[in-house]
Design a protein around this motif. Structure first.
Motif, PDB file in Angstrom:
ATOM      1  N   ARG A  19       0.851  -1.333   0.111  1.00 34.85           N
ATOM      2  CA  ARG A  19       0.016   0.092  -0.221  1.00 34.85           C
ATOM      3  C   ARG A  19       0.772   1.083   0.008  1.00 34.85           C
ATOM      4  O   ARG A  19       1.943   1.162   0.406  1.00 34.85           O
ATOM      5  CB  ARG A  19      -1.089  -0.151   1.480  1.00 34.85           C
ATOM      6  CG  ARG A  19      -1.672  -0.984   1.385  1.00 34.85           C
ATOM      7  CD  ARG A  19      -2.728  -1.170   2.461  1.00 34.85           C
ATOM      8  NE  ARG A  19      -3.773  -2.140   2.572  1.00 34.85           N
ATOM      9  CZ  ARG A  19      -3.257  -3.404   3.023  1.00 34.85           C
ATOM     10  NH1 ARG A  19      -2.346  -3.583   3.706  1.00 34.85           N
ATOM     11  NH2 ARG A  19      -4.460  -4.342   2.992  1.00 34.85           N
ATOM     12  N   CYS A  26       4.968   0.164  -7.260  1.00 33.56           N
ATOM     13  CA  CYS A  26       4.457  -1.065  -6.284  1.00 33.56           C
ATOM     14  C   CYS A  26       5.235  -2.313  -6.596  1.00 33.56           C
ATOM     15  O   CYS A  26       5.698  -3.095  -5.836  1.00 33.56           O
ATOM     16  CB  CYS A  26       2.982  -1.118  -6.787  1.00 33.56           C
ATOM     17  SG  CYS A  26       2.203  -2.340  -5.560  1.00 33.56           S
ATOM     18  N   THR A  46      -5.162  -4.035  -6.981  1.00 34.55           N
ATOM     19  CA  THR A  46      -6.589  -3.391  -6.449  1.00 34.55           C
ATOM     20  C   THR A  46      -6.768  -1.956  -7.162  1.00 34.55           C
ATOM     21  O   THR A  46      -5.921  -1.491  -8.156  1.00 34.55           O
ATOM     22  CB  THR A  46      -6.045  -2.948  -4.969  1.00 34.55           C
ATOM     23  OG1 THR A  46      -5.130  -1.997  -4.723  1.00 34.55           O
ATOM     24  CG2 THR A  46      -5.873  -4.486  -4.284  1.00 34.55           C
ATOM     25  N   GLU A  48      -6.855   0.610  -5.930  1.00 35.37           N
ATOM     26  CA  GLU A  48      -5.730   1.679  -5.440  1.00 35.37           C
ATOM     27  C   GLU A  48      -4.261   1.719  -6.132  1.00 35.37           C
ATOM     28  O   GLU A  48      -3.673   2.558  -6.508  1.00 35.37           O
ATOM     29  CB  GLU A  48      -5.361   1.202  -3.845  1.00 35.37           C
ATOM     30  CG  GLU A  48      -6.467   1.477  -2.850  1.00 35.37           C
ATOM     31  CD  GLU A  48      -6.024   0.735  -1.612  1.00 35.37           C
ATOM     32  OE1 GLU A  48      -6.562   1.051  -0.633  1.00 35.37           O
ATOM     33  OE2 GLU A  48      -5.426  -0.464  -1.630  1.00 35.37           O
ATOM     34  N   TYR A  49      -4.274   0.342  -6.749  1.00 35.17           N
ATOM     35  CA  TYR A  49      -3.037   0.583  -7.827  1.00 35.17           C
ATOM     36  C   TYR A  49      -3.102   1.624  -8.695  1.00 35.17           C
ATOM     37  O   TYR A  49      -2.107   2.118  -9.151  1.00 35.17           O
ATOM     38  CB  TYR A  49      -2.976  -0.920  -8.407  1.00 35.17           C
ATOM     39  CG  TYR A  49      -2.001  -1.027  -9.372  1.00 35.17           C
ATOM     40  CD1 TYR A  49      -0.444  -1.437  -8.813  1.00 35.17           C
ATOM     41  CD2 TYR A  49      -2.097  -1.036 -10.848  1.00 35.17           C
ATOM     42  CE1 TYR A  49       0.533  -1.841  -9.861  1.00 35.17           C
ATOM     43  CE2 TYR A  49      -0.949  -1.053 -11.785  1.00 35.17           C
ATOM     44  CZ  TYR A  49       0.446  -1.419 -11.128  1.00 35.17           C
ATOM     45  OH  TYR A  49       1.331  -1.671 -11.961  1.00 35.17           O
ATOM     46  N   GLN A  55      -2.513   6.256  -2.034  1.00 30.26           N
ATOM     47  CA  GLN A  55      -3.764   5.204  -1.846  1.00 30.26           C
ATOM     48  C   GLN A  55      -3.434   3.838  -2.765  1.00 30.26           C
ATOM     49  O   GLN A  55      -4.129   2.981  -2.745  1.00 30.26           O
ATOM     50  CB  GLN A  55      -5.083   5.925  -2.585  1.00 30.26           C
ATOM     51  CG  GLN A  55      -5.224   6.926  -1.655  1.00 30.26           C
ATOM     52  CD  GLN A  55      -6.534   7.753  -2.443  1.00 30.26           C
ATOM     53  OE1 GLN A  55      -7.035   7.259  -3.355  1.00 30.26           O
ATOM     54  NE2 GLN A  55      -6.966   8.880  -1.702  1.00 30.26           N
ATOM     55  N   GLY A  57      -2.226   0.440  -4.213  1.00 29.03           N
ATOM     56  CA  GLY A  57      -1.858  -0.978  -3.574  1.00 29.03           C
ATOM     57  C   GLY A  57      -1.856  -2.164  -4.558  1.00 29.03           C
ATOM     58  O   GLY A  57      -2.366  -2.044  -5.643  1.00 29.03           O
ATOM     59  N   ARG A  59      -1.765  -6.809  -4.271  1.00 25.18           N
ATOM     60  CA  ARG A  59      -1.949  -7.903  -3.394  1.00 25.18           C
ATOM     61  C   ARG A  59      -1.302  -9.184  -4.057  1.00 25.18           C
ATOM     62  O   ARG A  59      -1.885  -9.380  -5.180  1.00 25.18           O
ATOM     63  CB  ARG A  59      -3.290  -8.177  -2.854  1.00 25.18           C
ATOM     64  CG  ARG A  59      -3.441  -9.038  -1.675  1.00 25.18           C
ATOM     65  CD  ARG A  59      -4.799  -8.975  -1.358  1.00 25.18           C
ATOM     66  NE  ARG A  59      -5.058  -9.983  -0.208  1.00 25.18           N
ATOM     67  CZ  ARG A  59      -5.219  -9.649   1.126  1.00 25.18           C
ATOM     68  NH1 ARG A  59      -4.795  -8.252   1.327  1.00 25.18           N
ATOM     69  NH2 ARG A  59      -5.236 -10.810   1.861  1.00 25.18           N
TER      70      ARG A  59
END
Length: 64
Positions: A19, A26, A46, A48-49, A55, A57, A59
């Motif tokens: 995040r 990232c 996500t 958010e990416y 913000q 993100g 996963r």
């Protein structure tokens, strides 16, 4: 805030949540973990990416 959260379950499967990083930044931030943990079983970018750096993100999950 930039954070990398690593969760390992009872079977040894790792989930990494990144995040606070934007887009390709990232992937760079988590590259060392992917090398250490082994092949990625799944990757889920996500919403958010694609957002703002504070913000962003990503996963990823590794299976043992």
């Amino acid at each position: 805030m930039k954070t990398i959260e690593i969760t390992v379950d009872a079977k040894g499967n790792a989930t990494v949540a990144i995040r606070g990083f934007a887009g390709p930044e990232c992937r760079e931030a988590s590259r060392f973990l992917e090398r250490a943990l082994g092949p990625t079983a799944t990757e889920r970018l996500t919403a958010e990416y694609y957002g703002q750096p504070q913000q962003a993100g990503r996963r990823i999950e590794q299976s043992s």
